[in-house]
Design a protein around this motif. Structure first.
Motif, PDB file in Angstrom:
ATOM      1  N   SER A  59      17.501   4.550  11.502  1.00 51.17           N
ATOM      2  CA  SER A  59      16.339   5.233  12.085  1.00 51.17           C
ATOM      3  C   SER A  59      15.682   6.104  11.024  1.00 51.17           C
ATOM      4  O   SER A  59      16.326   6.528  10.056  1.00 51.17           O
ATOM      5  CB  SER A  59      16.772   6.104  13.271  1.00 51.17           C
ATOM      6  N   PHE A  60      14.392   6.370  11.198  1.00 51.27           N
ATOM      7  CA  PHE A  60      13.669   7.206  10.231  1.00 51.27           C
ATOM      8  C   PHE A  60      12.599   8.010  10.954  1.00 51.27           C
ATOM      9  O   PHE A  60      12.209   7.701  12.096  1.00 51.27           O
ATOM     10  CB  PHE A  60      13.014   6.341   9.145  1.00 51.27           C
ATOM     11  N   SER A  61      12.127   9.043  10.281  1.00 48.91           N
ATOM     12  CA  SER A  61      11.000   9.845  10.758  1.00 48.91           C
ATOM     13  C   SER A  61      10.203  10.288   9.541  1.00 48.91           C
ATOM     14  O   SER A  61      10.732  11.014   8.679  1.00 48.91           O
ATOM     15  CB  SER A  61      11.501  11.059  11.551  1.00 48.91           C
ATOM     16  N   VAL A  62       8.962   9.829   9.430  1.00 50.52           N
ATOM     17  CA  VAL A  62       8.136  10.158   8.257  1.00 50.52           C
ATOM     18  C   VAL A  62       6.726  10.553   8.698  1.00 50.52           C
ATOM     19  O   VAL A  62       6.298  10.231   9.818  1.00 50.52           O
ATOM     20  CB  VAL A  62       8.029   8.954   7.280  1.00 50.52           C
ATOM     21  N   LYS A  63       6.042  11.257   7.795  1.00 54.90           N
ATOM     22  CA  LYS A  63       4.633  11.567   8.017  1.00 54.90           C
ATOM     23  C   LYS A  63       3.791  10.706   7.102  1.00 54.90           C
ATOM     24  O   LYS A  63       3.996  10.694   5.882  1.00 54.90           O
ATOM     25  CB  LYS A  63       4.358  13.047   7.738  1.00 54.90           C
TER      26      LYS A  63
ATOM     27  N   LYS B  11       0.249  11.805  10.227  1.00 51.43           N
ATOM     28  CA  LYS B  11       0.797  11.369  11.516  1.00 51.43           C
ATOM     29  C   LYS B  11       2.293  11.101  11.380  1.00 51.43           C
ATOM     30  O   LYS B  11       2.733  10.448  10.438  1.00 51.43           O
ATOM     31  CB  LYS B  11       0.069  10.099  11.964  1.00 51.43           C
ATOM     32  N   THR B  12       3.088  11.613  12.330  1.00 52.81           N
ATOM     33  CA  THR B  12       4.531  11.390  12.313  1.00 52.81           C
ATOM     34  C   THR B  12       4.848  10.017  12.894  1.00 52.81           C
ATOM     35  O   THR B  12       4.373   9.665  13.983  1.00 52.81           O
ATOM     36  CB  THR B  12       5.271  12.477  13.120  1.00 52.81           C
ATOM     37  N   ILE B  13       5.637   9.246  12.148  1.00 56.74           N
ATOM     38  CA  ILE B  13       6.054   7.918  12.598  1.00 56.74           C
ATOM     39  C   ILE B  13       7.578   7.897  12.700  1.00 56.74           C
ATOM     40  O   ILE B  13       8.284   8.206  11.745  1.00 56.74           O
ATOM     41  CB  ILE B  13       5.600   6.816  11.610  1.00 56.74           C
ATOM     42  N   ASN B  14       8.067   7.585  13.892  1.00 55.84           N
ATOM     43  CA  ASN B  14       9.504   7.428  14.121  1.00 55.84           C
ATOM     44  C   ASN B  14       9.803   5.958  14.347  1.00 55.84           C
ATOM     45  O   ASN B  14       9.010   5.241  14.980  1.00 55.84           O
ATOM     46  CB  ASN B  14       9.952   8.240  15.338  1.00 55.84           C
ATOM     47  N   GLY B  15      10.927   5.503  13.853  1.00 57.80           N
ATOM     48  CA  GLY B  15      11.247   4.086  14.041  1.00 57.80           C
ATOM     49  C   GLY B  15      12.724   3.790  13.886  1.00 57.80           C
ATOM     50  O   GLY B  15      13.495   4.613  13.388  1.00 57.80           O
TER      51      GLY B  15
ATOM     52  N   ILE C  83       0.841  -1.203   0.000  1.00 61.70           N
ATOM     53  CA  ILE C  83       0.000   0.000   0.000  1.00 61.70           C
ATOM     54  C   ILE C  83       0.873   1.249   0.000  1.00 61.70           C
ATOM     55  O   ILE C  83       0.650   2.192  -0.770  1.00 61.70           O
ATOM     56  CB  ILE C  83      -0.935   0.001   1.235  1.00 61.70           C
ATOM     57  N   TYR C  84       1.916   1.248   0.837  1.00 59.62           N
ATOM     58  CA  TYR C  84       2.806   2.409   0.916  1.00 59.62           C
ATOM     59  C   TYR C  84       3.634   2.540  -0.361  1.00 59.62           C
ATOM     60  O   TYR C  84       3.838   3.638  -0.877  1.00 59.62           O
ATOM     61  CB  TYR C  84       3.708   2.276   2.146  1.00 59.62           C
ATOM     62  N   ALA C  85       4.116   1.415  -0.891  1.00 60.19           N
ATOM     63  CA  ALA C  85       4.938   1.439  -2.105  1.00 60.19           C
ATOM     64  C   ALA C  85       4.174   1.981  -3.301  1.00 60.19           C
ATOM     65  O   ALA C  85       4.777   2.552  -4.228  1.00 60.19           O
ATOM     66  CB  ALA C  85       5.444   0.037  -2.413  1.00 60.19           C
TER      67      ALA C  85
ATOM     68  N   THR D 132      11.693   9.778  -0.782  1.00 56.65           N
ATOM     69  CA  THR D 132      12.796  10.423  -0.061  1.00 56.65           C
ATOM     70  C   THR D 132      13.568   9.379   0.744  1.00 56.65           C
ATOM     71  O   THR D 132      13.150   8.220   0.852  1.00 56.65           O
ATOM     72  CB  THR D 132      12.270  11.493   0.905  1.00 56.65           C
ATOM     73  N   LYS D 133      14.685   9.802   1.329  1.00 54.11           N
ATOM     74  CA  LYS D 133      15.528   8.900   2.108  1.00 54.11           C
ATOM     75  C   LYS D 133      14.747   8.281   3.269  1.00 54.11           C
ATOM     76  O   LYS D 133      14.740   7.059   3.449  1.00 54.11           O
ATOM     77  CB  LYS D 133      16.751   9.658   2.640  1.00 54.11           C
ATOM     78  N   ASP D 134      14.083   9.114   4.070  1.00 54.48           N
ATOM     79  CA  ASP D 134      13.358   8.587   5.235  1.00 54.48           C
ATOM     80  C   ASP D 134      12.161   7.747   4.817  1.00 54.48           C
ATOM     81  O   ASP D 134      11.836   6.751   5.465  1.00 54.48           O
ATOM     82  CB  ASP D 134      12.902   9.747   6.137  1.00 54.48           C
ATOM     83  N   GLU D 135      11.500   8.163   3.732  1.00 53.06           N
ATOM     84  CA  GLU D 135      10.378   7.361   3.239  1.00 53.06           C
ATOM     85  C   GLU D 135      10.852   5.989   2.783  1.00 53.06           C
ATOM     86  O   GLU D 135      10.175   4.980   2.996  1.00 53.06           O
ATOM     87  CB  GLU D 135       9.677   8.092   2.096  1.00 53.06           C
ATOM     88  N   CYS D 136      12.034   5.939   2.162  1.00 54.68           N
ATOM     89  CA  CYS D 136      12.585   4.658   1.711  1.00 54.68           C
ATOM     90  C   CYS D 136      12.931   3.776   2.905  1.00 54.68           C
ATOM     91  O   CYS D 136      12.689   2.566   2.889  1.00 54.68           O
ATOM     92  CB  CYS D 136      13.817   4.891   0.837  1.00 54.68           C
ATOM     93  N   LEU D 137      13.502   4.390   3.953  1.00 55.87           N
ATOM     94  CA  LEU D 137      13.820   3.608   5.159  1.00 55.87           C
ATOM     95  C   LEU D 137      12.542   3.064   5.799  1.00 55.87           C
ATOM     96  O   LEU D 137      12.508   1.913   6.253  1.00 55.87           O
ATOM     97  CB  LEU D 137      14.589   4.482   6.154  1.00 55.87           C
ATOM     98  N   TYR D 138      11.494   3.870   5.832  1.00 52.08           N
ATOM     99  CA  TYR D 138      10.217   3.387   6.374  1.00 52.08           C
ATOM    100  C   TYR D 138       9.677   2.251   5.514  1.00 52.08           C
ATOM    101  O   TYR D 138       9.177   1.239   6.044  1.00 52.08           O
ATOM    102  CB  TYR D 138       9.214   4.541   6.423  1.00 52.08           C
ATOM    103  N   LEU D 139       9.806   2.384   4.183  1.00 52.97           N
ATOM    104  CA  LEU D 139       9.358   1.318   3.279  1.00 52.97           C
ATOM    105  C   LEU D 139      10.133   0.027   3.542  1.00 52.97           C
ATOM    106  O   LEU D 139       9.546  -1.063   3.551  1.00 52.97           O
ATOM    107  CB  LEU D 139       9.545   1.761   1.831  1.00 52.97           C
TER     108      LEU D 139
END
Length: 501
Positions: free
Chosen positions: A47-51, A55-59, A11-13, A87-94
């Motif tokens: 580590s990442f931080s995305v919206k 909603k902000t998600i840190n992980g 879904i995110y991809a 983006t970099k953080d979006e890719c890390l979240y993915l």
């Protein structure tokens, strides 16, 4: 009827362009290779931080090289039509979402009746990523076998193949230059990142004597594949072992630098194997099997006295193993197997049916030969060795043969050994017979007290502070390969440690 939603990873991809996600995964694979985790070279934490939906998600999660290869193939198959550049953080979240998806798949495997076979395939690939340092060893041995052993005057050497001549006719490049160019590409990607433009100027930064840009571009083209072709390729995810470079328009994208090194490791072998495969000929595989037999004989000659080993003669009364070794109170029977298992087996999610076929056919045949030989020679309690050319399988994996084929009985004295372990074991005997005796007894003790198969020979050698393959060093085999590279310049810039990953 309840509709099952796709995993959140998909879904995110779906929001992002496929090229941008491929670039992101390859970049983090490159970054991990350049700066591996301190405790585990296979992985490291990010580590990442995305919206997401306001909603902000840190992980924080762990990057794993083998899973990044899986993810790359999954993204190519999914082929998102999203419009956003990730983006970099979006890719890390993915990637963190993919890890969760992969964990859900692994749970299914852990409920599988062939769980141990799955684990052997899984850990076999992980071990390769973790032990990149031995790639030069394997390359040196193979180069020596193909270029020196193939020319050796020996009754078993039919000399049907002129390796150097045929390699050059097929590729237009000498074997050494081909391998050097692959290693040069590895160093280039390591220094400049995982992207190269499809032109000569993009390589001009790498100014080294002997660096043939035309050859590099030719090889880049031969080991690259488009996402469209990768999507249709029968090898599925393992396509990246043969084609570790993705071709995206005018850019070359290195999927995983470790895979480029793996291609270097067996570069000459696979070129020739593919050449004869296209002709639907088994000639090269058969000839390489003979080279391997001659090579093992050379090891025996250099490490043992003439009265400590003998070739076992073929007979019409049944199949026989290759060698009988008698050292002190120990009798060893050795059956060599030069065949290399299919790429579909050697991965995170191995093809278990193919793995079963390989084990029951190749190893089962070896065990039957060893049984017949032990009876024919009237030897009691021989240590029966299946000697493999490839180093993918753990010794414990031999258990699976006896589980799969109940007609075979395990007497606790079968060993599955790769050629590296065999070299180290016999070199230990030559230089330190007392330590050799301890290693053998520890291995036998493992059989009787720990498990039916015991530890790998390499693990036991390590227990005795034997870590280096001195056989290749003492007999000039590693030096032979490195010396061949001297004509093409110093791609390491005086620091060969870069090849250690």
């Amino acid at each position: 009827m309840k509709v099952k939603l796709p995993h959140e990873f998909f879904i995110y991809a779906s929001k992002f362009t496929t090229p941008s996600m491929l670039f992101g995964v390859c970049y983090f694979s490159y970054e991990l290779h350049k700066k591996p985790g301190k405790l585990n070279p296979l992985g490291g934490y990010k580590s990442f931080s995305v919206k997401v939906n306001g909603k902000t998600i840190n992980g924080r999660f762990q990057l794993v090289q083998t899973w990044l290869v899986d993810m790359l193939y999954e993204l190519i198959q999914y082929n998102s039509t999203g419009k956003k550049v990730i983006t970099k953080d979006e890719c890390l979240y993915l990637i963190s979402l993919y890890n969760d998806y992969q964990n859900s798949l692994d749970k299914k495997h852990f409920n599988h009746e062939n769980i141990f076979m799955y684990l052997y395939g899984f850990y076999g690939e992980q071990k390769r990523f973790q032990n990149i340092g031995i790639l030069m060893e394997n390359f040196s041995r193979e180069k020596y076998i193909l270029e020196v052993i193939s020319k050796k005057n020996h009754p078993k050497n039919t000399k049907k193949i002129d390796f150097n001549k045929e390699f050059y006719e097929y590729t237009g490049i000498t074997p050494t230059k081909y391998s050097f160019s692959l290693l040069a590409l590895y160093v280039f990607f390591l220094n400049y990142g995982p992207f190269i433009d499809n032109n000569k100027n993009s390589l001009s930064r790498f100014d080294t004597n002997g660096f043939d840009v035309e050859a590099i571009l030719k090889i880049l083209d031969s080991i690259s594949i488009t996402p469209e072709d990768a999507r249709k390729n029968y090898m599925r995810r393992q396509v990246f072992y043969s084609y570790p470079i993705l071709r995206l328009g005018k850019e070359y994208l290195c999927t995983n630098i470790s895979l480029l090194l793996f291609l270097f490791e067996n570069s000459n072998y696979w070129v020739m194997r593919n050449k004869y495969f296209q002709k639907k000929s088994q000639t090269f595989i058969s000839e390489f099997g003979r080279y391997f037999e001659i090579y093992v004989e050379e090891i025996l000659e250099k490490c043992l006295s003439k009265n400590e080993f003998s070739a076992i003669e073929e007979t019409s009364k049944g199949k026989r193993a290759d060698w009988h070794i008698r050292i002190g109170d120990f009798d060893f029977l050795v059956e060599q197997k030069s065949s290399i298992s299919m790429l579909k087996i050697k991965q995170n999610n191995p093809d278990l049916k193919e793995m079963e076929k390989y084990i029951t056919k190749t190893w089962g045949e070896a065990v039957r030969q060893l049984i017949e030989t032990e009876k024919a020679l009237n030897i009691d309690n021989a240590i029966k060795i299946i000697l493999l050319y490839e180093d993918y399988y753990a010794g414990q994996c031999l258990d699976e043969l006896f589980r799969l084929d109940e007609t075979l009985e395990n007497d606790g004295r079968y060993w599955l050994i790769n050629i590296r372990e065999f070299e180290m074991l016999l070199d230990t005997y030559k230089n330190n017979p007392i330590e050799f005796d301890k290693v053998i007894k520890e291995k036998l003790m493992d059989y009787s007290s720990l498990s039916s198969s015991g530890h790998d020979v390499e693990s036991i050698l390590n227990n005795h502070n034997i870590f280096i393959n001195n056989y290749l060093i003492n007999n000039g085999i590693e030096k032979y390969a490195r010396k061949e590279f001297e004509n093409y310049g110093d791609i390491f810039g005086g620091d060969e440690s870069q090849t250690e990953g």
